[in-house]
Design a protein around this motif. Structure first.
Motif, PDB file in Angstrom:
ATOM      1  N   PHE A 209       4.180  -7.350  -7.700  1.00  0.00           N
ATOM      2  CA  PHE A 209       3.458  -6.739  -6.584  1.00  0.00           C
ATOM      3  C   PHE A 209       4.012  -7.207  -5.238  1.00  0.00           C
ATOM      4  CE2 PHE A 209      -0.820  -5.752  -8.888  1.00  0.00           C
ATOM      5  CZ  PHE A 209      -0.153  -4.818  -9.665  1.00  0.00           C
ATOM      6  N   LYS A 210       4.491  -8.439  -5.169  1.00  0.00           N
ATOM      7  CA  LYS A 210       5.114  -8.928  -3.942  1.00  0.00           C
ATOM      8  C   LYS A 210       6.358  -8.098  -3.615  1.00  0.00           C
ATOM      9  CE  LYS A 210       7.055 -13.189  -1.903  1.00  0.00           C
ATOM     10  NZ  LYS A 210       8.460 -12.732  -1.728  1.00  0.00           N
ATOM     11  N   GLU A 211       7.169  -7.815  -4.628  1.00  0.00           N
ATOM     12  CA  GLU A 211       8.365  -6.998  -4.429  1.00  0.00           C
ATOM     13  C   GLU A 211       7.986  -5.571  -4.038  1.00  0.00           C
ATOM     14  OE1 GLU A 211      10.779  -9.643  -7.768  1.00  0.00           O
ATOM     15  OE2 GLU A 211      10.025  -7.634  -8.261  1.00  0.00           O
ATOM     16  N   TYR A 212       6.911  -5.064  -4.613  1.00  0.00           N
ATOM     17  CA  TYR A 212       6.412  -3.735  -4.260  1.00  0.00           C
ATOM     18  C   TYR A 212       6.020  -3.681  -2.783  1.00  0.00           C
ATOM     19  CZ  TYR A 212       2.633  -0.270  -3.762  1.00  0.00           C
ATOM     20  OH  TYR A 212       1.797   0.728  -3.316  1.00  0.00           O
ATOM     21  N   GLU A 213       5.266  -4.673  -2.331  1.00  0.00           N
ATOM     22  CA  GLU A 213       4.819  -4.710  -0.934  1.00  0.00           C
ATOM     23  C   GLU A 213       6.004  -4.813   0.018  1.00  0.00           C
ATOM     24  OE1 GLU A 213       2.153  -7.965  -1.015  1.00  0.00           O
ATOM     25  OE2 GLU A 213       0.602  -6.877  -2.132  1.00  0.00           O
ATOM     26  N   GLU A 214       7.012  -5.586  -0.360  1.00  0.00           N
ATOM     27  CA  GLU A 214       8.214  -5.682   0.469  1.00  0.00           C
ATOM     28  C   GLU A 214       8.937  -4.338   0.516  1.00  0.00           C
ATOM     29  OE1 GLU A 214      10.256  -8.835  -1.480  1.00  0.00           O
ATOM     30  OE2 GLU A 214       9.147 -10.437  -0.441  1.00  0.00           O
ATOM     31  N   GLY A 215       8.927  -3.621  -0.618  1.00  0.00           N
ATOM     32  CA  GLY A 215       9.558  -2.314  -0.657  1.00  0.00           C
ATOM     33  C   GLY A 215       8.863  -1.291   0.221  1.00  0.00           C
ATOM     34  N   LEU A 216       7.549  -1.425   0.373  1.00  0.00           N
ATOM     35  CA  LEU A 216       6.799  -0.493   1.209  1.00  0.00           C
ATOM     36  C   LEU A 216       7.221  -0.551   2.671  1.00  0.00           C
ATOM     37  CD1 LEU A 216       3.147  -0.823  -0.153  1.00  0.00           C
ATOM     38  CD2 LEU A 216       4.778   1.015  -0.583  1.00  0.00           C
ATOM     39  N   LEU A 217       7.809  -1.674   3.082  1.00  0.00           N
ATOM     40  CA  LEU A 217       8.216  -1.819   4.471  1.00  0.00           C
ATOM     41  C   LEU A 217       9.307  -0.818   4.848  1.00  0.00           C
ATOM     42  CD1 LEU A 217       8.321  -5.738   4.703  1.00  0.00           C
ATOM     43  CD2 LEU A 217       6.489  -4.199   5.442  1.00  0.00           C
ATOM     44  N   GLY A 218      10.000  -0.292   3.838  1.00  0.00           N
ATOM     45  CA  GLY A 218      11.074   0.662   4.103  1.00  0.00           C
ATOM     46  C   GLY A 218      10.645   2.119   4.054  1.00  0.00           C
ATOM     47  N   MET A 219       9.351   2.383   3.887  1.00  0.00           N
ATOM     48  CA  MET A 219       8.894   3.765   3.740  1.00  0.00           C
ATOM     49  C   MET A 219       9.152   4.610   4.977  1.00  0.00           C
ATOM     50  SD  MET A 219       7.786   4.515   0.725  1.00  0.00           S
ATOM     51  CE  MET A 219       9.177   3.532   0.147  1.00  0.00           C
TER      52      MET A 219
END
Length: 269
Positions: A209-219
């Motif tokens: 989930f931490k990696e998911y949240e970091e990925g959301l920063l690029g949306m």
């Protein structure tokens, strides 16, 4: 029973993909070392690349184990369970196995499509005004219906697998968490909300989930590429159905015109 020592596992991924997250959680629960790579030909107009070579659908995840390339998150989970059976995540008895697989199927199809459709509106601005309100209203209602169904399947147990975390929990985890990110999480003080709190305390889930949240920063960056027609989102099966039945036929038509949506292989790649 002795199990083979894993080495060299590579996962082609996008950290925001619910299907990828499901596989990562299982890899971590089983203690299988792996590395990840976001392929350059993911969701864009590049006509060749490692993802297209490994998966004709051009979808993540793809698990690479030596010379073997496996696509489809469920098939990947089955491979991992067969090759590294301990700790077992799929229940032993046939009825429980079928139950876990049915929960996964609903999450992978109907539920994922709703999250995806709401994200199309929220993150990628596919609709505005009255249409956006209609799509979000339908999404909220549909999520609530499926979450009620999941609550019934969970019952009074701490996990979908009963007393222990299993295959179904790994499948539900990224889907319910995505809904929570979208403001559509389980109602407070419900069994499903309590399950979500317990879930996030597991190391395998917390890291994913931490990696998911970091990925959301690029949306926002991805949204600009989509608006420019440089990247395309895949409107397949239940995703396409949900968008149309929820009032978004014009969204599909505009996406075709602007060439920022695609359908699955073998057409419209």
């Amino acid at each position: 029973m002795a199990t083979e020592t894993p080495s060299g596992i590579v996962l082609l991924e996008s950290p925001v993909s619910s299907y990828v997250q499901k596989v990562k959680i299982v890899l971590r629960e089983k203690g299988i070392p792996f590395t990840t790579k976001v392929p350059e030909d993911l969701s864009n107009n590049v006509i060749s690349g490692p993802l297209r070579a490994a998966n004709p659908r051009v979808e993540v995840p793809v698990l690479i184990d030596g010379d073997l390339e496996i696509f489809d998150s469920t098939i990947i989970l089955e491979y991992l369970e067969d090759k590294w059976p301990s700790p077992a995540l799929l229940p032993k008895d046939p009825a429980s196995r079928a139950r876990a697989r049915m929960i996964e199927e609903i999450c992978d199809t109907e539920y994922e499509a709703i999250n995806w459709g709401v994200a199309e509106v929220r993150w990628f601005k596919r609709a505005e005004g009255v249409l956006a309100e209609e799509l979000e209203r339908n999404g909220k209602h549909h999520v609530e219906v499926i979450q009620q169904w999941l609550t019934e399947k969970l019952g009074a147990s701490p996990w979908f697998g009963g007393d222990s975390f299993d295959w179904a929990d790994a499948a539900v985890a990224p889907i319910v968490n995505r809904s929570t990110t979208l403001g559509l999480g389980p109602a407070l003080n419900t069994p499903l909300a309590a399950w979500h709190v317990r879930l996030k305390q597991r190391p395998s889930v917390a890291q994913t989930f931490k990696e998911y949240e970091e990925g959301l920063l690029g949306m926002q960056v991805i949204a600009k590429h989509i608006q420019a027609g440089e990247r395309r989102r895949e409107y397949r099966s239940q995703r396409l159905e949900w968008m149309i039945k929820s009032g978004g036929l014009s969204v599909v038509a505009e996406g075709i015109t602007r060439n920022n949506i695609r359908f699955t292989w073998p057409d419209n790649q």
